[in-house]
Scaffold this motif. Sequence first.
Motif, PDB file in Angstrom:
ATOM      1  N   MET A   1       0.845  -1.188   0.000  1.00  0.00           N
ATOM      2  CA  MET A   1       0.000   0.000   0.000  1.00  0.00           C
ATOM      3  C   MET A   1       0.886   1.246   0.000  1.00  0.00           C
ATOM      4  O   MET A   1       1.841   1.333   0.769  1.00  0.00           O
ATOM      5  CB  MET A   1      -0.889   0.020   1.243  1.00  0.00           C
ATOM      6  N   THR A   2       0.550   2.233  -0.809  1.00  0.00           N
ATOM      7  CA  THR A   2       1.365   3.435  -0.922  1.00  0.00           C
ATOM      8  C   THR A   2       0.813   4.594  -0.103  1.00  0.00           C
ATOM      9  O   THR A   2       1.473   5.609   0.042  1.00  0.00           O
ATOM     10  CB  THR A   2       1.456   3.865  -2.397  1.00  0.00           C
ATOM     11  N   LEU A   3      -0.389   4.464   0.418  1.00  0.00           N
ATOM     12  CA  LEU A   3      -1.004   5.558   1.158  1.00  0.00           C
ATOM     13  C   LEU A   3      -0.193   5.877   2.408  1.00  0.00           C
ATOM     14  O   LEU A   3       0.186   5.002   3.174  1.00  0.00           O
ATOM     15  CB  LEU A   3      -2.439   5.188   1.557  1.00  0.00           C
ATOM     16  N   LYS A   4       0.075   7.177   2.616  1.00  0.00           N
ATOM     17  CA  LYS A   4       0.777   7.645   3.798  1.00  0.00           C
ATOM     18  C   LYS A   4      -0.169   8.538   4.610  1.00  0.00           C
ATOM     19  O   LYS A   4      -0.950   9.307   4.059  1.00  0.00           O
ATOM     20  CB  LYS A   4       2.027   8.444   3.407  1.00  0.00           C
ATOM     21  N   ILE A   5      -0.076   8.429   5.926  1.00  0.00           N
ATOM     22  CA  ILE A   5      -0.911   9.209   6.822  1.00  0.00           C
ATOM     23  C   ILE A   5      -0.012  10.074   7.693  1.00  0.00           C
ATOM     24  O   ILE A   5       1.012   9.617   8.199  1.00  0.00           O
ATOM     25  CB  ILE A   5      -1.766   8.297   7.725  1.00  0.00           C
ATOM     26  N   ASP A   6      -0.372  11.347   7.875  1.00  0.00           N
ATOM     27  CA  ASP A   6       0.387  12.256   8.715  1.00  0.00           C
ATOM     28  C   ASP A   6       0.086  11.957  10.183  1.00  0.00           C
ATOM     29  O   ASP A   6      -1.071  12.010  10.613  1.00  0.00           O
ATOM     30  CB  ASP A   6       0.023  13.698   8.379  1.00  0.00           C
ATOM     31  N   LEU A   7       1.121  11.640  10.968  1.00  0.00           N
ATOM     32  CA  LEU A   7       0.925  11.257  12.366  1.00  0.00           C
ATOM     33  C   LEU A   7       0.325  12.407  13.167  1.00  0.00           C
ATOM     34  O   LEU A   7      -0.536  12.196  14.026  1.00  0.00           O
ATOM     35  CB  LEU A   7       2.252  10.810  12.984  1.00  0.00           C
ATOM     36  N   LYS A   8       0.777  13.635  12.908  1.00  0.00           N
ATOM     37  CA  LYS A   8       0.215  14.784  13.621  1.00  0.00           C
ATOM     38  C   LYS A   8      -1.292  14.859  13.401  1.00  0.00           C
ATOM     39  O   LYS A   8      -2.061  15.075  14.352  1.00  0.00           O
ATOM     40  CB  LYS A   8       0.883  16.075  13.144  1.00  0.00           C
TER      41      LYS A   8
END
Length: 414
Positions: A1-8
């Motif tokens: 999966m290439t989706l990235k999520i911003d931790l902040k």
Amino acid sequence: MTLKIDLKSAILALSDALDLVGVDDFQHGKRVAMIARETGLALGLPEKHLDRLVCASLLHDVGVSSTTIHQRLLQETNWGHRHAHCESGYRLLQPFAHLSLLATAIRYHHTHWVELPSGLAEGEALDSNLILLGERVDALVFQRGLENPLFNRVGIVEAVAALAGRELSPVVVDAFLGVAAREAFWIALVPRHVQRYVLDLPLGDWSLSIDFPQFGHVARLISSIVDAKSHFTAAHSLGVAQLARYLGERAGLAGDTPARLEVAGLMHDVGKLCVPDEIVEKPARLTPLEFSVMERHSFETYEILRHIPGLEQVAEWAAFHHEALNGNGYPFRRGADGLSTEARIVAVADVFQALAQERPYRGAQRAEEIPRWLNDFVGNGVLDGELVALACEDLDGSWRAATAVPSPDACVWD
């Protein structure tokens, strides 16, 4: 999966969810974060330390999902069971690479300064005490009225000063007294200003990308908080998530869509944290007023999730689980044309899993009874008939997906 999520963004969303538990005391975590950070600034803490303190403050009540417990914590500062949610929060955050950095400060945030363990690192002891300071100040602000904290500051300052050397470090109290001398500090505690204060913080070390599998674990953390609200809903979100993924796979949905469906299922009821315990657990029919409170939860889910970049679609799938094909669902009144296959899958999974569980107003249904209930919803124009048929064709498999509780170490995100 290439989706990235911003931790902040994920932390802020989780903070928004936890804020719902206060019902009337909205934004408790954000005010604690502001109070702790401003005092930390006065102490000369470096930016990286302040960022960690803010994140710990935002999530300090991660072990609380009950509105009743939240109220007791605010009203009874030395309640005998106050440490239970600290331990729960510590256990919940321990498994996560980044969030585990906050766990120890959260574990001791209700421990008095003179009672902190001797082996605790200096920075973590300070963070715990700064969070406790924020808790004490916010409880006093809330008790005297959030409309105008500035007007009530004298009594609050006197009450906090009296805690120095016992509950609070004298150094922390001295720093807070300096901060409290500024009118701007008190004015900024009102809701619209404290919200902007937190959103404007760069939180540099926490503004990083985590991949979708990592976020899946955070979603499971959120679901465990929601499901802990009542023993009637224990593992409900997890069951909805597993069944939604199972139905997505059986429907032949491509790529990472089944995994995203699982995340939608895990978080579909996050907005229910705003519903008072007595409504969630009421053993009789809800009054019109009580039902209007219950109806809010899907909208709150949408508002929390849609602000996480990359989860815009997932937010819709999660929040539309009470919509109906005939347009008579809530809260958006979406009809068949406005409901994707994925949103329909989450709705079927939600009803199926709820039927399989005991509720305060009825017992759990047996597996063989569920198709009749689901087909009634199809006949009334609520659920998708093809998806219901898909769930019922392999009733045993659907039942297992909806009711199985995997081990805490199980990973399904690869």
